[in-house]
Design a protein around this motif. Structure first.
Motif, PDB file in Angstrom:
ATOM      1  N   PHE A 186       0.840  -1.197   0.000  1.00 52.00           N
ATOM      2  CA  PHE A 186       0.000   0.000   0.000  1.00 52.00           C
ATOM      3  C   PHE A 186       0.869   1.239   0.000  1.00 52.00           C
ATOM      4  O   PHE A 186       2.036   1.218   0.400  1.00 52.00           O
ATOM      5  CB  PHE A 186      -0.976   0.017   1.182  1.00 52.00           C
ATOM      6  CG  PHE A 186      -0.340   0.079   2.548  1.00 52.00           C
ATOM      7  CD1 PHE A 186      -0.079   1.300   3.163  1.00 52.00           C
ATOM      8  CD2 PHE A 186      -0.016  -1.079   3.234  1.00 52.00           C
ATOM      9  CE1 PHE A 186       0.492   1.358   4.426  1.00 52.00           C
ATOM     10  CE2 PHE A 186       0.541  -1.034   4.508  1.00 52.00           C
ATOM     11  CZ  PHE A 186       0.807   0.187   5.095  1.00 52.00           C
ATOM     12  N   ASP A 187       0.273   2.310  -0.496  1.00 55.48           N
ATOM     13  CA  ASP A 187       0.811   3.652  -0.361  1.00 55.48           C
ATOM     14  C   ASP A 187      -0.160   4.400   0.539  1.00 55.48           C
ATOM     15  O   ASP A 187      -1.098   3.809   1.076  1.00 55.48           O
ATOM     16  CB  ASP A 187       0.931   4.330  -1.734  1.00 55.48           C
ATOM     17  CG  ASP A 187       2.075   3.765  -2.568  1.00 55.48           C
ATOM     18  OD1 ASP A 187       3.095   3.351  -1.982  1.00 55.48           O
ATOM     19  OD2 ASP A 187       1.952   3.743  -3.811  1.00 55.48           O
ATOM     20  N   TYR A 188       0.034   5.693   0.708  1.00 54.16           N
ATOM     21  CA  TYR A 188      -0.834   6.484   1.562  1.00 54.16           C
ATOM     22  C   TYR A 188      -1.720   7.383   0.706  1.00 54.16           C
ATOM     23  O   TYR A 188      -1.242   8.077  -0.183  1.00 54.16           O
ATOM     24  CB  TYR A 188      -0.017   7.342   2.537  1.00 54.16           C
ATOM     25  CG  TYR A 188       0.902   6.518   3.396  1.00 54.16           C
ATOM     26  CD1 TYR A 188       0.401   5.787   4.479  1.00 54.16           C
ATOM     27  CD2 TYR A 188       2.254   6.433   3.109  1.00 54.16           C
ATOM     28  CE1 TYR A 188       1.238   5.012   5.259  1.00 54.16           C
ATOM     29  CE2 TYR A 188       3.096   5.655   3.892  1.00 54.16           C
ATOM     30  CZ  TYR A 188       2.577   4.946   4.955  1.00 54.16           C
ATOM     31  OH  TYR A 188       3.409   4.165   5.720  1.00 54.16           O
ATOM     32  N   ALA A 189      -3.018   7.330   0.976  1.00 51.31           N
ATOM     33  CA  ALA A 189      -3.978   8.246   0.359  1.00 51.31           C
ATOM     34  C   ALA A 189      -4.218   9.352   1.378  1.00 51.31           C
ATOM     35  O   ALA A 189      -4.639   9.081   2.504  1.00 51.31           O
ATOM     36  CB  ALA A 189      -5.272   7.515   0.038  1.00 51.31           C
ATOM     37  N   VAL A 190      -3.926  10.569   0.994  1.00 50.68           N
ATOM     38  CA  VAL A 190      -3.972  11.697   1.922  1.00 50.68           C
ATOM     39  C   VAL A 190      -4.944  12.744   1.396  1.00 50.68           C
ATOM     40  O   VAL A 190      -4.921  13.075   0.208  1.00 50.68           O
ATOM     41  CB  VAL A 190      -2.560  12.308   2.094  1.00 50.68           C
ATOM     42  CG1 VAL A 190      -2.598  13.520   3.000  1.00 50.68           C
ATOM     43  CG2 VAL A 190      -1.582  11.258   2.612  1.00 50.68           C
ATOM     44  N   VAL A 191      -5.783  13.255   2.285  1.00 52.44           N
ATOM     45  CA  VAL A 191      -6.674  14.366   1.960  1.00 52.44           C
ATOM     46  C   VAL A 191      -6.232  15.551   2.804  1.00 52.44           C
ATOM     47  O   VAL A 191      -6.218  15.487   4.032  1.00 52.44           O
ATOM     48  CB  VAL A 191      -8.158  14.021   2.245  1.00 52.44           C
ATOM     49  CG1 VAL A 191      -9.053  15.201   1.879  1.00 52.44           C
ATOM     50  CG2 VAL A 191      -8.579  12.767   1.494  1.00 52.44           C
ATOM     51  N   SER A 192      -5.842  16.625   2.122  1.00 51.87           N
ATOM     52  CA  SER A 192      -5.349  17.821   2.805  1.00 51.87           C
ATOM     53  C   SER A 192      -6.519  18.623   3.381  1.00 51.87           C
ATOM     54  O   SER A 192      -7.678  18.397   3.002  1.00 51.87           O
ATOM     55  CB  SER A 192      -4.520  18.671   1.840  1.00 51.87           C
ATOM     56  OG  SER A 192      -5.324  19.089   0.755  1.00 51.87           O
ATOM     57  N   PRO A 193      -6.242  19.567   4.260  1.00 51.55           N
ATOM     58  CA  PRO A 193      -7.317  20.380   4.845  1.00 51.55           C
ATOM     59  C   PRO A 193      -8.166  21.116   3.811  1.00 51.55           C
ATOM     60  O   PRO A 193      -9.336  21.381   4.046  1.00 51.55           O
ATOM     61  CB  PRO A 193      -6.574  21.370   5.748  1.00 51.55           C
ATOM     62  CG  PRO A 193      -5.307  20.671   6.111  1.00 51.55           C
ATOM     63  CD  PRO A 193      -4.943  19.867   4.879  1.00 51.55           C
ATOM     64  N   ASP A 194      -7.586  21.423   2.645  1.00 51.99           N
ATOM     65  CA  ASP A 194      -8.371  22.082   1.593  1.00 51.99           C
ATOM     66  C   ASP A 194      -9.092  21.075   0.698  1.00 51.99           C
ATOM     67  O   ASP A 194      -9.550  21.397  -0.383  1.00 51.99           O
ATOM     68  CB  ASP A 194      -7.497  23.037   0.770  1.00 51.99           C
ATOM     69  CG  ASP A 194      -6.363  22.335   0.044  1.00 51.99           C
ATOM     70  OD1 ASP A 194      -6.203  21.110   0.199  1.00 51.99           O
ATOM     71  OD2 ASP A 194      -5.620  23.028  -0.691  1.00 51.99           O
ATOM     72  N   ASN A 195      -9.171  19.819   1.152  1.00 58.11           N
ATOM     73  CA  ASN A 195      -9.924  18.733   0.506  1.00 58.11           C
ATOM     74  C   ASN A 195      -9.318  18.262  -0.821  1.00 58.11           C
ATOM     75  O   ASN A 195     -10.022  17.742  -1.676  1.00 58.11           O
ATOM     76  CB  ASN A 195     -11.384  19.133   0.317  1.00 58.11           C
ATOM     77  CG  ASN A 195     -12.313  18.015   0.713  1.00 58.11           C
ATOM     78  OD1 ASN A 195     -11.937  17.142   1.492  1.00 58.11           O
ATOM     79  ND2 ASN A 195     -13.521  18.040   0.188  1.00 58.11           N
ATOM     80  N   LYS A 196      -8.017  18.416  -0.988  1.00 56.37           N
ATOM     81  CA  LYS A 196      -7.338  17.902  -2.182  1.00 56.37           C
ATOM     82  C   LYS A 196      -6.735  16.538  -1.858  1.00 56.37           C
ATOM     83  O   LYS A 196      -6.229  16.322  -0.757  1.00 56.37           O
ATOM     84  CB  LYS A 196      -6.254  18.870  -2.648  1.00 56.37           C
ATOM     85  CG  LYS A 196      -6.843  20.154  -3.184  1.00 56.37           C
ATOM     86  CD  LYS A 196      -5.797  21.049  -3.780  1.00 56.37           C
ATOM     87  CE  LYS A 196      -6.474  22.309  -4.305  1.00 56.37           C
ATOM     88  NZ  LYS A 196      -5.517  23.281  -4.768  1.00 56.37           N
ATOM     89  N   ASN A 197      -6.798  15.630  -2.831  1.00 51.74           N
ATOM     90  CA  ASN A 197      -6.289  14.272  -2.663  1.00 51.74           C
ATOM     91  C   ASN A 197      -4.842  14.175  -3.124  1.00 51.74           C
ATOM     92  O   ASN A 197      -4.475  14.751  -4.148  1.00 51.74           O
ATOM     93  CB  ASN A 197      -7.133  13.282  -3.472  1.00 51.74           C
ATOM     94  CG  ASN A 197      -8.562  13.235  -2.990  1.00 51.74           C
ATOM     95  OD1 ASN A 197      -8.811  13.241  -1.802  1.00 51.74           O
ATOM     96  ND2 ASN A 197      -9.499  13.193  -3.918  1.00 51.74           N
ATOM     97  N   HIS A 198      -4.055  13.424  -2.371  1.00 54.33           N
ATOM     98  CA  HIS A 198      -2.651  13.208  -2.699  1.00 54.33           C
ATOM     99  C   HIS A 198      -2.303  11.743  -2.446  1.00 54.33           C
ATOM    100  O   HIS A 198      -2.887  11.104  -1.570  1.00 54.33           O
ATOM    101  CB  HIS A 198      -1.737  14.085  -1.826  1.00 54.33           C
ATOM    102  CG  HIS A 198      -2.075  15.531  -1.860  1.00 54.33           C
ATOM    103  ND1 HIS A 198      -1.642  16.385  -2.848  1.00 54.33           N
ATOM    104  CD2 HIS A 198      -2.829  16.283  -1.026  1.00 54.33           C
ATOM    105  CE1 HIS A 198      -2.107  17.595  -2.613  1.00 54.33           C
ATOM    106  NE2 HIS A 198      -2.833  17.560  -1.516  1.00 54.33           N
ATOM    107  N   ILE A 199      -1.342  11.263  -3.184  1.00 55.52           N
ATOM    108  CA  ILE A 199      -0.817   9.920  -2.946  1.00 55.52           C
ATOM    109  C   ILE A 199       0.638  10.079  -2.530  1.00 55.52           C
ATOM    110  O   ILE A 199       1.413  10.766  -3.204  1.00 55.52           O
ATOM    111  CB  ILE A 199      -0.920   9.032  -4.201  1.00 55.52           C
ATOM    112  CG1 ILE A 199      -2.389   8.831  -4.570  1.00 55.52           C
ATOM    113  CG2 ILE A 199      -0.224   7.692  -3.966  1.00 55.52           C
ATOM    114  CD1 ILE A 199      -2.599   8.157  -5.912  1.00 55.52           C
TER     115      ILE A 199
END
Length: 167
Positions: A103-116
């Motif tokens: 797995f990798d990490y799925a991250v949602v920033s405070p401004d609701n943008k998705n990052h891997i």
């Protein structure tokens, strides 16, 4: 857990011929999965020969199952009849089970943008933040989840509370 559309596409055939159980309890097998098809948000079939680059970002795997209805044991017979009644009344849902090889990490920033974020030696400290490992599910105001890789669907549970409400 987060399911990437390409990873699910690669695993779309793997649910077939896997067990179906109650509440993810392998000792309570009630049937088996007999088919699996990718469908769009409107439940229209997606061509199984579609290239990975042309699949929609959001879709479902629609699975068909059999529930074993005939049992010699009266308790198992009653369990099957109860399950079918609960499904018909909209009280039971489906939750897919899967194995994965990384797995990798799925991250949602405070401004609701998705990052891997790739999981590696430098980022592995995030694992202890994951809810699946007892963590809070966030890190420095960012939501953190697992982006599963190399998935094999291994069965399904009939559950009262699915992780995915669309189930």
């Amino acid at each position: 857990d987060v399911f990437n559309s390409q990873e699910v596409w690669a695993a779309r055939e793997t649910p077939k011929y896997k067990p179906a159980n109650l509440e993810h309890d392998e000792k309570q097998i009630v049937g088996g999965i007999i088919g699996s098809w990718p469908v769009d948000a409107g439940f229209n079939l997606i061509d199984n020969n579609e290239s990975e680059t042309d699949i929609p970002d959001f879709y479902h795997l629609l699975v068909s199952s059999v529930i074993y209805r005939q049992w010699q044991d009266p308790e198992y017979q009653a369990r099957a009849e109860d399950l079918i009644k609960k499904i018909e009344n909209g009280e039971m849902f489906v939750s897919m089970e899967c194995l994965f090889r990384g797995f990798d990490y799925a991250v949602v920033s405070p401004d609701n943008k998705n990052h891997i974020i790739a999981r590696n030696e430098e980022t592995s400290f995030l694992t202890k933040q994951l809810r699946s490992y007892g963590g809070p599910g966030d890190y420095q105001d960012h939501k953190v989840g697992r982006l599963l890789k190399n998935i094999t669907f291994s069965g399904k549970g009939f559950v009262e509370r699915p992780a995915n409400p669309d189930s």
